[in-house]
Design an enzyme around this catalytic site. Structure first.
Site, PDB file in Angstrom:
ATOM      1  N   ASP A  72       0.829  -1.208   0.000  1.00  0.00           N
ATOM      2  CA  ASP A  72       0.000   0.000   0.000  1.00  0.00           C
ATOM      3  C   ASP A  72       0.866   1.261   0.000  1.00  0.00           C
ATOM      4  O   ASP A  72       1.876   1.317   0.714  1.00  0.00           O
ATOM      5  CB  ASP A  72      -0.860  -0.029   1.273  1.00  0.00           C
ATOM      6  CG  ASP A  72      -1.943   1.034   1.278  1.00  0.00           C
ATOM      7  OD1 ASP A  72      -2.796   1.018   0.378  1.00  0.00           O
ATOM      8  OD2 ASP A  72      -1.934   1.890   2.192  1.00  0.00           O
ATOM      9  N   GLU A  83       1.675  -0.677  -5.035  1.00  0.00           N
ATOM     10  CA  GLU A  83       0.626   0.297  -5.328  1.00  0.00           C
ATOM     11  C   GLU A  83       1.310   1.652  -5.273  1.00  0.00           C
ATOM     12  O   GLU A  83       1.519   2.219  -4.205  1.00  0.00           O
ATOM     13  CB  GLU A  83      -0.499   0.239  -4.293  1.00  0.00           C
ATOM     14  CG  GLU A  83      -1.678   1.104  -4.710  1.00  0.00           C
ATOM     15  CD  GLU A  83      -2.121   2.163  -3.705  1.00  0.00           C
ATOM     16  OE1 GLU A  83      -3.149   2.803  -3.953  1.00  0.00           O
ATOM     17  OE2 GLU A  83      -1.433   2.362  -2.681  1.00  0.00           O
TER      18      GLU A  83
END
Ligand code: NOJ
Length: 593
Positions: A222, A303
């Site tokens: 993330d 990401e």
């Protein structure tokens, strides 16, 4: 912990050239909205386990699970309070192990989400930091600073939260006096960790090992571009958004677009002091080594909303991560030229580092592409849609989404599906404001509609309450977000075994993708192949034996008889994609070989 091999395929793997993730189709499960095993209206890990056969039959290779860790759920689990435990809403560690064992028995790999940029403010580290003194070791795990102004009443710099509002929150110290400020690029309840502190690095490596020891096949990282902040935390006048980059300029070009004012802001000019800093790469080089200690070809996928592609691929150099999400492709929208450019750029960029490309059209942060493609500007990127906004042409969006899937699944590299893509599921575009849970909606006072519309629980059985989201439960509760009535027609059981349904189309495409080994192939663009007339709305390429033709326009395209005579149609994006007169229908794609 059990180690799993994947039969002869995996057994024969030698080096990175053969690694499973190079051509894998990876299905994103958003646990709270996938399937509810205990009837409380919230999806959970037993629910995931109950659908593994379905995923196997769909033909995917791996599953990526969004966070299911202990969390107060201030950002739907991207606010972790314990990285080594499962939130009771989603089950237990035993449920996780059971799910993993069953997935591996079906030869499905499991990728879990890792949230290293920030913890929850309810994580024990932050609870300690709050109680500790300024300058203490526990505070040094986060980014605490004195405020500006005579009484420290002003935030340390001008950074804004990606979810809206200030990126700093001031603490009240133990003695009741206003104290230091802490940084949170996202919500107040998501304090940023201090990655300059070696203790943070070793703790996160221990977390990696915890899940690697349990047998996971990889991690989706993330905000992979956000952990290192520029020295001195300088002021910055750009506007931060999760979705960065060129789309802002492109959308601004179409001034008549209703979406343009909502388009994401680019942050590269001036360069942001908190994204894509050089220092992040050292972290991934270290993690690469951690993964190497394990067998089984484990992987990391970034990401990172970083552009241009040349900067993004720095995250997937041979000694860093294995994959990065290709958001340039996601942002291209329904437009032949933009999609062609995104594919060309991405393939060239990944080639320079020897990594595979990835392809993705939707995830839990974006309006579903089925809906975006049905808007008057099908390249637009609204940050959520409400009843007051333009509503999509659902049928047109679906037609285009299927054609786009036919393109994406024929590309070399690894493809990501978001749960419900295979059902042709649209966004919920009329959710009531009081039901919205995305912190971005509240922090922007509703200016940003947010991401709830793509997170609505999946419809499995059209005749059951909640469309079978809690299938098998004696007294199922309402799903945590209500589904629109139209979801009945998208339910999996309505499509299962129905020729021409979106679900059967996906199953067919995935089976052919595997049969033709398209993920390992090489793309060769064809100039308006087989057409009487070249056309800017056509996208056409060859991958091995297979030729792909897509018509982005609103007129049928006549294909030459010789072209069709030499080839058989292997896949149609919709039953009427190819007419009897040999025309490629508008908003359609075919595979020929
Ligand atoms: C990206 C995640 O995909 C998103 O859902 C989350 O809100 C932010 N990172 C913050 O963790």
């Amino acid at each position: 912990m059990s180690q799993t091999t994947f039969g002869t395929d995996a057994g024969e793997l030698q080096g990175p050239e053969q690694s499973w993730w190079r051509d894998a189709v990876i299905y994103q499960v958003y646990p709270r909205s996938f399937a509810d095993g205990n009837g409380d209206g919230m999806g959970d890990l037993p629910g995931v386990t109950s659908k593994l056969e379905y995923l196997k039959e769909l033909g995917v290779d791996a599953v990526w699970l969004s966070p299911f860790y202990a969390s107060p759920q201030a950002d739907a689990g991207y606010d972790v309070s314990d990285y080594r435990d499962v939130d009771p809403r989603f089950g237990s560690l035993a449920d996780f192990d059971e799910m993993l064992t069953q997935a591996h028995a079906l030869k499905l790999r499991i990728i879990v989400d890792l949230v290293p940029n920030h913890t929850s403010d309810e994580h024990e580290w932050f609870v300690q930091a709050r109680a500790a003194k300024p300058g203490s070791e526990t505070r040094n795990r986060y980014i605490f600073r004195e405020g500006k102004g005579e009484q420290g009443e002003l935030p340390p710099n001008n950074w804004q939260s990606i979810f809206g509002g200030n990126a700093w929150t001031r603490l009240v110290e133990a003695d009741g006096t206003p104290g230091q400020w802490y940084l949170h690029l996202f919500d107040t309840k998501q304090p940023d960790l201090n990655w300059e502190n070696p203790e943070v690095r070793s703790e996160m490596e221990a977390v990696l090992r915890f899940w690697l020891d349990r047998g996971v096949d990889g991690f989706r990282v993330d905000v992979a571009h956000g952990m290192i902040k520029a020295e001195g935390l300088p002021d910055w006048d750009g506007a931060a958004a999760m979705v960065e980059g060129q789309q802002a300029e492109d959308s601004a070009d179409s001034a008549d677009s209703a979406d343009s004012e909502k388009a994401p802001e680019g942050n590269m000019n001036p360069p942001s002091p908190f994204f894509d800093q050089e220092g992040v790469h050292e972290i991934y080089r270290a993690w690469n080594q951690v993964l190497k200690e394990y067998d089984g070809d484990r992987m990391l996928v970034a990401e990172a909303w970083v552009e241009p592609a040349e900067r993004l691929v720095r995250y997937i150099r041979p000694d860093e991560m294995q994959q990065a999400f290709n958001f340039e492709f996601l942002l291209a929208g329904w437009d032949a030229e933009r999609m062609t450019a995104a594919i060309t750029n991405s393939l060239a960029a990944v080639e320079s580092v020897g990594a595979p490309s990835t392809w993705v059209m939707s995830n839990h942060d974006t309006v579903r592409h089925t809906t975006r493609y049905g808007l008057s500007t099908p390249t637009g990127f609204p940050k959520g849609i409400s009843a007051a906004d333009e509503q999509p042409d659902e049928a047109l969006g679906l037609l285009r989404a299927r054609a786009a899937a036919a393109i994406m699944l024929a590309l070399p590299g690894s493809a990501y599906l978001y749960q419900g893509d295979e059902l042709g599921l649209p966004e919920h575009t009329t959710l009531a404001a009081e039901l919205r849970q995305d912190p971005a909606f509240a922090r922007t006072k509703g200016e940003e509609i947010g991401r709830d519309g793509c997170r609505v629980p999946l419809p499995w059985y059209d005749q059951e309450p909640g469309y079978g989201f809690s299938h098998g439960s004696v007294e199922p509760s309402q799903p945590w977000l209500p589904q629109p009535e139209s979801f009945a027609s998208y339910a999996a059981d309505r499509q299962d075994g129905v020729p021409g349904s979106t679900l059967e189309f996906y199953r067919e495409a995935l089976a052919l993708r595997s049969e033709y080994e398209l993920g390992q192939g090489v793309l060769e663009w064809l100039e308006a192949s087989g057409l009487h007339q070249p056309d800017k709305d056509i996208l056409s390429f060859r991958n091995g034996e297979l030729t792909v033709l897509a018509n982005f326009g609103d007129q049928p395209l006549a294909l030459s008889t010789e072209f069709l005579e030499d080839r058989g149609v292997r896949l149609r994006s919709q039953p009427k994609a190819l007419t009897e007169n040999g025309e490629l229908a508008p908003n359609s794609a075919i595979w020929l070989s």
